[in-house]
Write an enzyme that holds these catalytic residues in place. Structure first.
Site, PDB file in Angstrom:
ATOM      1  N   VAL A  53       2.834   0.613   5.863  1.00 57.00           N
ATOM      2  CA  VAL A  53       2.858   0.785   4.408  1.00 57.00           C
ATOM      3  C   VAL A  53       2.504  -0.495   3.585  1.00 57.00           C
ATOM      4  O   VAL A  53       1.793  -0.215   2.708  1.00 57.00           O
ATOM      5  CB  VAL A  53       4.274   1.213   4.041  1.00 57.00           C
ATOM      6  CG1 VAL A  53       4.537   1.286   2.634  1.00 57.00           C
ATOM      7  CG2 VAL A  53       5.068   2.505   4.834  1.00 57.00           C
ATOM      8  N   CYS A  54       2.843  -1.402   4.054  1.00 58.42           N
ATOM      9  CA  CYS A  54       2.497  -2.910   3.392  1.00 58.42           C
ATOM     10  C   CYS A  54       0.769  -2.869   3.306  1.00 58.42           C
ATOM     11  O   CYS A  54       0.342  -3.382   2.289  1.00 58.42           O
ATOM     12  CB  CYS A  54       2.979  -4.008   4.000  1.00 58.42           C
ATOM     13  SG  CYS A  54       4.656  -4.155   4.316  1.00 58.42           S
ATOM     14  N   SER A  55       0.318  -2.647   4.546  1.00 58.34           N
ATOM     15  CA  SER A  55      -1.153  -2.807   4.564  1.00 58.34           C
ATOM     16  C   SER A  55      -1.968  -1.563   4.041  1.00 58.34           C
ATOM     17  O   SER A  55      -2.938  -1.880   3.561  1.00 58.34           O
ATOM     18  CB  SER A  55      -1.573  -3.235   6.049  1.00 58.34           C
ATOM     19  OG  SER A  55      -1.037  -4.544   6.693  1.00 58.34           O
TER      20      SER A  55
END
EC number: 1.11.1.24
Length: 167
Positions: A59-61
């Site tokens: 989700v972060c990337s």
């Protein structure tokens, strides 16, 4: 102690950071970590500090960081002086992640919260020591918006589009 709008950004907050350098712009290049005195640096600026569970995670990337990169001009137009992303990963990993995302200069700072010390101090780290997904908007040392996502993979309150609506 979690932070909320109206609170002062805490004193004595230091993160680990490797400043971007032209001669070390390759992802495999290694810089030297410095102590980044966030309390001092955030005192006279409008700052969006968003935190996430870890560098190079799904989700972060795929969503969180790319949206901030894309929305940086809109954030600047709303008076934001500095955008910074924070995770428990060490400064070397955070620096490589910034390079992997094509971030140069100090457009977005990729900061390390060693051992999630700051995030733990505000109650926004999990039992494994990872930072929760959250955002703080700081204006001249005062918190004007603070939100923590309800779940690790949630991305609503801390996304750039939502933060823009709070400015």
């Amino acid at each position: 102690m979690s932070l909320k709008a109206g609170d002062s950004f805490p004193e004595g907050v230091t993160f680990s950071y490797i400043p971007w350098a032209e001669d070390a712009s390759e992802i495999t290049s290694c810089g030297i970590p410095i102590n980044y005195n966030a309390s001092k640096e955030f005192a006279n600026k409008k700052v969006v500090l968003f935190a996430l569970p870890g560098a190079f995670t799904p989700v972060c990337s795929a969503n969180h960081v790319p949206e901030y990169i894309q929305k940086l001009p809109e954030l600047r137009a709303k008076g934001v002086d500095q955008v910074a992303v924070l995770a428990y990963n060490d400064a070397y990993v955070m620096s490589a992640w910034g390079k992997a995302n094509g971030v140069t200069g100090d457009d977005i700072l990729f900061l390390s919260d060693p051992e999630a010390k700051f995030s733990k101090s505000i109650g926004w780290a999990d039992e494994e020591g990872r930072t929760y997904r959250y955002v703080l908007v700081i204006d001249n040392g005062k918190i004007i918006y603070a939100a923590k996502e309800a779940a690790k993979n949630s991305l609503e309150l801390s996304r750039a589009d939502h933060v823009l609506k709070q400015l």
